[in-house]
Structures are given as structure tokens and as C-alpha cells.
Design a protein around this motif. Structure first.
Motif, short mmCIF file in Angstrom:
data_model
loop_
_atom_site.label_atom_id
_atom_site.label_comp_id
_atom_site.label_asym_id
_atom_site.label_seq_id
_atom_site.Cartn_x
_atom_site.Cartn_y
_atom_site.Cartn_z
N MET A 1 49.01 57.04 35.69
CA MET A 1 48.85 55.62 35.94
C MET A 1 49.01 54.88 34.61
O MET A 1 48.38 55.20 33.62
CB MET A 1 47.46 55.39 36.53
CG MET A 1 47.21 54.00 36.95
SD MET A 1 45.69 53.98 37.91
CE MET A 1 45.04 52.45 37.36
N THR A 2 49.87 53.87 34.60
CA THR A 2 50.09 53.11 33.36
C THR A 2 49.00 52.08 33.17
O THR A 2 48.50 51.49 34.12
CB THR A 2 51.46 52.40 33.39
OG1 THR A 2 51.51 51.55 34.53
CG2 THR A 2 52.60 53.40 33.44
N GLN A 3 48.67 51.89 31.91
CA GLN A 3 47.61 50.93 31.59
C GLN A 3 48.20 49.54 31.44
O GLN A 3 49.31 49.36 30.93
CB GLN A 3 46.92 51.36 30.29
CG GLN A 3 45.61 50.70 30.09
CD GLN A 3 44.86 51.32 28.93
OE1 GLN A 3 45.46 51.90 28.04
NE2 GLN A 3 43.55 51.19 28.93
N GLN A 4 47.46 48.56 31.89
CA GLN A 4 47.88 47.17 31.81
C GLN A 4 47.84 46.70 30.35
O GLN A 4 46.94 47.08 29.61
CB GLN A 4 46.91 46.35 32.66
CG GLN A 4 47.22 44.90 32.74
CD GLN A 4 46.39 44.22 33.80
OE1 GLN A 4 46.79 44.20 34.94
NE2 GLN A 4 45.25 43.69 33.44
N PRO A 5 48.79 45.85 29.94
CA PRO A 5 48.75 45.31 28.57
C PRO A 5 47.44 44.58 28.30
O PRO A 5 46.86 43.94 29.19
CB PRO A 5 49.93 44.33 28.54
CG PRO A 5 50.84 44.79 29.63
CD PRO A 5 49.95 45.39 30.69
N ALA A 6 46.99 44.66 27.05
CA ALA A 6 45.68 44.10 26.66
C ALA A 6 45.58 42.61 26.94
O ALA A 6 44.52 42.12 27.35
CB ALA A 6 45.42 44.38 25.18
N HIS A 7 46.68 41.85 26.73
CA HIS A 7 46.59 40.40 26.94
C HIS A 7 46.39 40.06 28.42
O HIS A 7 45.73 39.08 28.75
CB HIS A 7 47.82 39.68 26.36
CG HIS A 7 49.07 39.89 27.12
ND1 HIS A 7 49.83 41.04 27.03
CD2 HIS A 7 49.72 39.10 28.00
CE1 HIS A 7 50.88 40.95 27.81
NE2 HIS A 7 50.84 39.77 28.42
N LEU A 8 46.93 40.88 29.32
CA LEU A 8 46.71 40.63 30.75
C LEU A 8 45.28 40.96 31.16
O LEU A 8 44.66 40.23 31.94
CB LEU A 8 47.70 41.44 31.59
CG LEU A 8 49.17 41.06 31.45
CD1 LEU A 8 50.04 41.96 32.31
CD2 LEU A 8 49.39 39.60 31.80
N THR A 9 44.75 42.05 30.60
CA THR A 9 43.36 42.41 30.86
C THR A 9 42.42 41.31 30.36
O THR A 9 41.49 40.91 31.05
CB THR A 9 43.02 43.75 30.18
OG1 THR A 9 43.91 44.75 30.68
CG2 THR A 9 41.59 44.17 30.47
N LEU A 10 42.70 40.80 29.17
CA LEU A 10 41.89 39.72 28.59
C LEU A 10 41.96 38.47 29.48
O LEU A 10 40.95 37.83 29.76
CB LEU A 10 42.35 39.39 27.18
CG LEU A 10 41.59 38.29 26.45
CD1 LEU A 10 40.17 38.73 26.15
CD2 LEU A 10 42.32 37.91 25.17
N GLY A 11 43.16 38.13 29.95
CA GLY A 11 43.34 36.96 30.80
C GLY A 11 42.58 37.08 32.11
O GLY A 11 41.94 36.12 32.57
N GLN A 12 42.63 38.26 32.72
CA GLN A 12 41.90 38.47 33.98
C GLN A 12 40.39 38.37 33.76
O GLN A 12 39.67 37.80 34.58
CB GLN A 12 42.26 39.82 34.58
CG GLN A 12 43.66 39.87 35.11
CD GLN A 12 44.08 41.27 35.52
OE1 GLN A 12 43.44 42.26 35.17
NE2 GLN A 12 45.17 41.36 36.27
N ARG A 13 39.94 38.91 32.66
CA ARG A 13 38.52 38.84 32.32
C ARG A 13 38.09 37.38 32.13
O ARG A 13 37.05 36.94 32.61
CB ARG A 13 38.25 39.65 31.07
CG ARG A 13 36.80 39.81 30.75
CD ARG A 13 36.61 40.85 29.67
NE ARG A 13 35.21 40.88 29.30
CZ ARG A 13 34.77 40.90 28.07
NH1 ARG A 13 35.62 40.95 27.06
NH2 ARG A 13 33.48 40.90 27.82
N GLY A 14 38.92 36.63 31.42
CA GLY A 14 38.64 35.21 31.21
C GLY A 14 38.58 34.44 32.52
O GLY A 14 37.72 33.58 32.71
N GLU A 15 39.49 34.75 33.45
CA GLU A 15 39.48 34.08 34.75
C GLU A 15 38.21 34.39 35.52
O GLU A 15 37.66 33.51 36.18
CB GLU A 15 40.72 34.45 35.56
CG GLU A 15 41.96 33.74 35.07
CD GLU A 15 43.18 33.99 35.94
OE1 GLU A 15 43.02 34.30 37.15
OE2 GLU A 15 44.30 33.87 35.42
#
Length: 144
Positions: free
Chosen positions: A1-15
Motif C-alpha cells: 500500500m502506497t503512503q499518501q504524500p505528507a502535504h495531503l495528510t497535513l491538509g486532511q488533518r487541518g480540515e
């Protein structure tokens, strides 16, 4: 399973933080998240998609919320990422949302929530109500 890029993870967390903040601190009623709609095609015939991070009601006002998340603001503020082209895309997506749900006459506005994680456990969350207004597209200049 590929890991999501850090900036997308950060954005989802912020949302996620933004949704909780809007519901519990500001009393917004969340009605949709990550609403996406095709807006047309650009000059290279590529489909342009508009996305609204959060759609909510603040009382009787329909609110389209853009969330900008940063780990720090040393280079640029989170708010600076909501530039004119992004505002235009957001307003086009909001227009499509209102048209789709027959809310053309409902009062609405555009808010911005910035989430900055300089302190990992407790981010700084700022709400900018009415961050921008729709501006009419400029008229093409007339050449004589």
C-alpha cells in the motif's frame, strides 16, 4: 500500500480540526465536505474541477469554507494561498452547488479557516468570515 504524500495528510488533518472548530466553537452546521464539481475545460482541453472544502450554515447564511493548513508560517501565511485564481475557482464551484440544490436566492458568503501546526498538539486556528466576495469578471478591453 502506497503512503499518501505528507502535504495531503497535513491538509486532511487541518480540515478535521477546522470542522470541529466550526461546529463546536462557532456553531456552524456542516452540510457537506469536499464537494467536487467539474467546471469546464481549460485552453488545453483539460477538465477543470472545483472543490469546496466545507459547506455549512452559519445561522441562515450558507457558507463556503476554504481551509488552508500549514505546519508553520515562516515563509508565507496560510491565508496567502487563497489567491485570486483560487477564489475564482471556489466561487464557480459554489455557484454550481447553489444551482444544483436550487439555493440561488439563499444568502451566502465565503469564509477562510487557517490551521497552523507550529505546536503539534494544539494548532492555531483562525476563522476569517467573509474573507472575499465574488467579483465580476472584467470586461474585455475594446480595441479601436
Amino acid at each position: 500500500m502506497t503512503q499518501q504524500p505528507a502535504h495531503l495528510t497535513l491538509g486532511q488533518r487541518g480540515e478535521r480540526f477546522a470542522v470541529e472548530y466550526l461546529k463546536h466553537r462557532e456553531g456552524y452546521r456542516i452540510v457537506a465536505q469536499n464537494f467536487s464539481v467539474p467546471l469546464g475545460r481549460n485552453r488545453r482541453n483539460v477538465v477543470i474541477t472545483g472543490e469546496i472544502d466545507i459547506v455549512a450554515y452559519d445561522g441562515e447564511t450558507l457558507v463556503f469554507v476554504e481551509v488552508k493548513t500549514r505546519s508553520q508560517e515562516t515563509v508565507a501565511t496560510a491565508a496567502s494561498a487563497l489567491d485570486r485564481p483560487k477564489q475564482r475557482t471556489l466561487s464557480r464551484a459554489a455557484r454550481a452547488y447553489r444551482r444544483l440544490l436550487h439555493l440561488d436566492d439563499a444568502p451566502y458568503r465565503y469564509d477562510l479557516v487557517t490551521v497552523v501546526f507550529e505546536n503539534e498538539r494544539c494548532p492555531t486556528i483562525t476563522l476569517y468570515k467573509g474573507y472575499f466576495r465574488e467579483r465580476p469578471m472584467r470586461e474585455p478591453s475594446t480595441i479601436w
